[in-house]
Design an enzyme around this catalytic site. Structure first.
Site, PDB file in Angstrom:
ATOM      1  CG  ASN A   4      -2.961  17.498   3.237  1.00  6.29           C
ATOM      2  OD1 ASN A   4      -3.542  16.688   3.971  1.00  6.29           O
ATOM      3  ND2 ASN A   4      -1.894  18.162   3.644  1.00  6.29           N
ATOM      4  CD1 TRP A   5      -9.736  17.160   2.008  1.00  8.74           C
ATOM      5  CD2 TRP A   5     -10.853  15.511   3.040  1.00  8.74           C
ATOM      6  NE1 TRP A   5     -10.761  16.769   1.181  1.00  8.74           N
ATOM      7  CE2 TRP A   5     -11.467  15.758   1.787  1.00  8.74           C
ATOM      8  CE3 TRP A   5     -11.380  14.510   3.859  1.00  8.74           C
ATOM      9  CZ2 TRP A   5     -12.580  15.057   1.343  1.00  8.74           C
ATOM     10  CZ3 TRP A   5     -12.481  13.793   3.416  1.00  8.74           C
ATOM     11  CH2 TRP A   5     -13.080  14.076   2.184  1.00  8.74           C
ATOM     12  CE  LYS A   6      -2.528  21.443   5.238  1.00 10.64           C
ATOM     13  NZ  LYS A   6      -1.854  22.727   5.493  1.00 10.64           N
TER      14      LYS A   6
ATOM     15  CG  HIS B 108       2.586  18.538   4.763  1.00 11.60           C
ATOM     16  ND1 HIS B 108       2.521  19.565   5.675  1.00 11.60           N
ATOM     17  CD2 HIS B 108       1.811  18.921   3.703  1.00 11.60           C
ATOM     18  CE1 HIS B 108       1.725  20.518   5.209  1.00 11.60           C
ATOM     19  NE2 HIS B 108       1.291  20.157   4.014  1.00 11.60           N
TER      20      HIS B 108
ATOM     21  CD  GLU C  19       0.314  21.475   8.110  1.00  8.44           C
ATOM     22  OE1 GLU C  19      -0.101  22.554   7.655  1.00  8.44           O
ATOM     23  OE2 GLU C  19      -0.326  20.403   8.015  1.00  8.44           O
TER      24      GLU C  19
ATOM     25  CD  GLU D 273       2.681  21.406   0.375  1.00  7.24           C
ATOM     26  OE1 GLU D 273       1.518  21.591   0.025  1.00  7.24           O
ATOM     27  OE2 GLU D 273       2.985  20.904   1.450  1.00  7.24           O
TER      28      GLU D 273
ATOM     29  N   GLY E   6      -1.262  27.636   4.237  1.00  9.50           N
ATOM     30  CA  GLY E   6      -2.290  28.041   5.176  1.00  9.50           C
ATOM     31  C   GLY E   6      -2.231  29.491   5.585  1.00  9.50           C
TER      32      GLY E   6
ATOM     33  CB  SER F 155      -2.299  29.687   0.098  1.00  7.47           C
ATOM     34  OG  SER F 155      -2.059  29.616   1.487  1.00  7.47           O
TER      35      SER F 155
ATOM     36  N   GLY G 133      -4.500  22.417   0.078  1.00  6.86           N
ATOM     37  CA  GLY G 133      -4.901  22.270   1.470  1.00  6.86           C
ATOM     38  C   GLY G 133      -6.308  22.766   1.714  1.00  6.86           C
ATOM     39  N   GLY G 134      -6.430  23.998   2.224  1.00  4.36           N
ATOM     40  CA  GLY G 134      -7.721  24.529   2.642  1.00  4.36           C
ATOM     41  C   GLY G 134      -8.802  24.483   1.580  1.00  4.36           C
TER      42      GLY G 134
END
Length: 252
Positions: free
Chosen positions: A11-13, A97, A99, A169, A175, A215, A236-237
């Site tokens: 997930n590149w966000k 998600h 966010e 999650e 993150g 993470s 994610g990151g």
């Protein structure tokens, strides 16, 4: 887990900042998949979907979107429909998600509407569930997951439920650099599978894949993926770093 193919999704966000960077990243990730035994998907920002698809295709990597709206078309400025993202080759959609829930105030009812729309348009939803730090410290992680599952999957048939991937999650691990202990994550995944068995039946629960997200790193992926009820990761990151994501895709 023998019948469940591992599923690693990136997930590149809201990254990277240009289509040129996105294409370069997609190429590097596709090059790194190699002989990975996992199904892999990359969920890019909407403007990069079409540009990244041919490069991900070369590596046998699916294309996914990070969100969508539950209406097909109309006066919904800034929204994107399932038909739009499907028309450029997306196969998966992340739904609910944390966010989207917190930053954009997406309710459980909206999550449920989106799940139904994604399924109706023959796409595959990744339904995210998970608790906040306060809820975790209060021992409410499984209760929160149960509530979000019940509301998110309301009205979803057994046949359609098998097309859904669940992503556990824990919000406090997204993150932050904090990773939920693999044994704790396994306990929650086992609870989710039991909840699915009660909601549907054991055969359905054994079919549905449950990812861990929060993470995920090259250092944590092997232990996470060794657990019997953890079928993959929503990354994610680390999905923005080709070397790290290559290691995660090729977990041991």
């Amino acid at each position: 887990m023998a019948a469940r193919v591992p599923f690693i999704a990136g997930n590149w966000k809201m990254n990277p900042t240009s289509v040129e960077e996105a294409i370069s990243l997609a190429k590097a990730i596709a090059d790194g998949k190699g002989s990975s035994k996992a199904q892999v998907a990359i969920c890019t920002p909407h403007p990069f979907l079409a540009a990244c698809k041919p490069h991900l295709d070369k590596g046998g990597i699916d294309l996914g979107a990070q969100a969508c709206y539950f209406e097909q078309k109309g006066a919904y400025t800034g929204a994107t429909s399932t038909s739009m993202i499907r028309s450029v080759g997306a196969k998966h959609v992340i739904v609910g998600h944390s966010e989207r829930r917190t930053v954009f105030h997406q309710t459980d009812e909206m999550v449920n509407q989106i799940i139904h729309k994604v399924l109706a348009d023959n796409m595959l939803p990744i339904l995210c569930v998970g608790e906040t730090k306060e809820e975790y410290e209060s021992g409410l992680n499984t209760q929160i997951c149960a509530i979000q599952l019940a509301k998110g999957l309301k009205g979803v048939s057994k046949e359609d439920a098998k097309k859904v991937t669940i992503a556990y999650e824990p919000v406090w691990a997204i993150g932050t650099g904090l990773v939920c202990d693999a044994s704790v994550a396994q306990d929650v995944h086992k609870f989710i599978r039991g909840w699915l068995a009660n909601m549907y039946d054991q055969e359905t629960a054994d079919t549905i894949r449950i990812q861990y997200g929060g993470s995920v790193t090259p250092d944590s992926v092997d232990e996470l993926m060794s657990k019997p009820d953890i079928d993959g990761c929503l990354v994610g990151g680390a999905s923005l770093d080709p070397a790290k994501f290559t290691r995660i895709m090729n977990f041991k």
